[in-house]
Design a protein around this motif. Sequence first.
Motif, PDB file in Angstrom:
ATOM      1  N   ILE A  69      31.628  46.997  42.562  1.00 50.64           N
ATOM      2  CA  ILE A  69      30.731  47.476  41.520  1.00 50.64           C
ATOM      3  C   ILE A  69      30.930  48.981  41.392  1.00 50.64           C
ATOM      4  O   ILE A  69      30.983  49.704  42.381  1.00 50.64           O
ATOM      5  N   SER A  73      25.492  43.736  43.602  1.00 44.86           N
ATOM      6  CA  SER A  73      24.540  44.568  42.886  1.00 44.86           C
ATOM      7  C   SER A  73      24.271  45.813  43.712  1.00 44.86           C
ATOM      8  O   SER A  73      24.679  45.903  44.872  1.00 44.86           O
ATOM      9  N   THR A 119      31.466  45.186  37.283  1.00 42.76           N
ATOM     10  CA  THR A 119      31.712  44.382  38.482  1.00 42.76           C
ATOM     11  C   THR A 119      33.024  43.619  38.366  1.00 42.76           C
ATOM     12  O   THR A 119      33.508  43.340  37.255  1.00 42.76           O
ATOM     13  N   ALA A 131      34.490  41.828  46.207  1.00 45.13           N
ATOM     14  CA  ALA A 131      33.707  42.210  45.035  1.00 45.13           C
ATOM     15  C   ALA A 131      33.626  43.728  44.955  1.00 45.13           C
ATOM     16  O   ALA A 131      33.649  44.416  45.978  1.00 45.13           O
ATOM     17  N   TYR A 159      35.336  40.455  40.772  1.00 45.68           N
ATOM     18  CA  TYR A 159      35.305  39.533  41.903  1.00 45.68           C
ATOM     19  C   TYR A 159      36.676  38.895  42.101  1.00 45.68           C
ATOM     20  O   TYR A 159      37.424  38.664  41.145  1.00 45.68           O
ATOM     21  N   THR A 205      27.372  37.464  43.848  1.00 45.92           N
ATOM     22  CA  THR A 205      26.957  38.508  42.922  1.00 45.92           C
ATOM     23  C   THR A 205      26.790  39.813  43.671  1.00 45.92           C
ATOM     24  O   THR A 205      26.043  39.869  44.661  1.00 45.92           O
TER      25      THR A 205
END
Length: 122
Positions: free
Chosen positions: A51, A70, A57, A49, A59, A68
């Motif tokens: 960001i 963050s 974002t 992943a 994946y 997820t």
Amino acid sequence: QVQLVESGGGLVQPGGSLRLSCAASGSIFSINVMHWYRQAPGEQRELVATITRGGSTNYVDSVKGRFTISRDGAKNTVYLQMNSLKPEDTAVYYCNLRGLYRAVTIVDFDSWGRGTQVTVSA
């Protein structure tokens, strides 16, 4: 330089959840991109992943809808919330942050954490 400390790994049953954290310290000027990678035994390291500084974002297909990524800019910390974990998610997870830090001048950094083990097993 910039140091990274990961936490949050452990043993979890299939279908369970874990939240990984990666905190950066040092004279950070800016963080441009944050990645989570993983490496299973006998396998190559895989990008899981990403960001960006702008919040975009991305994946790997195998975790879409379950993981997820963050970040907390004020804390220079990136997180990976992992839900519906599967045995094939078992690996050492590494964070990788790239950006700028203050030395005598502003210079690039590309730092890696030491990794945290995630094991998904009944």
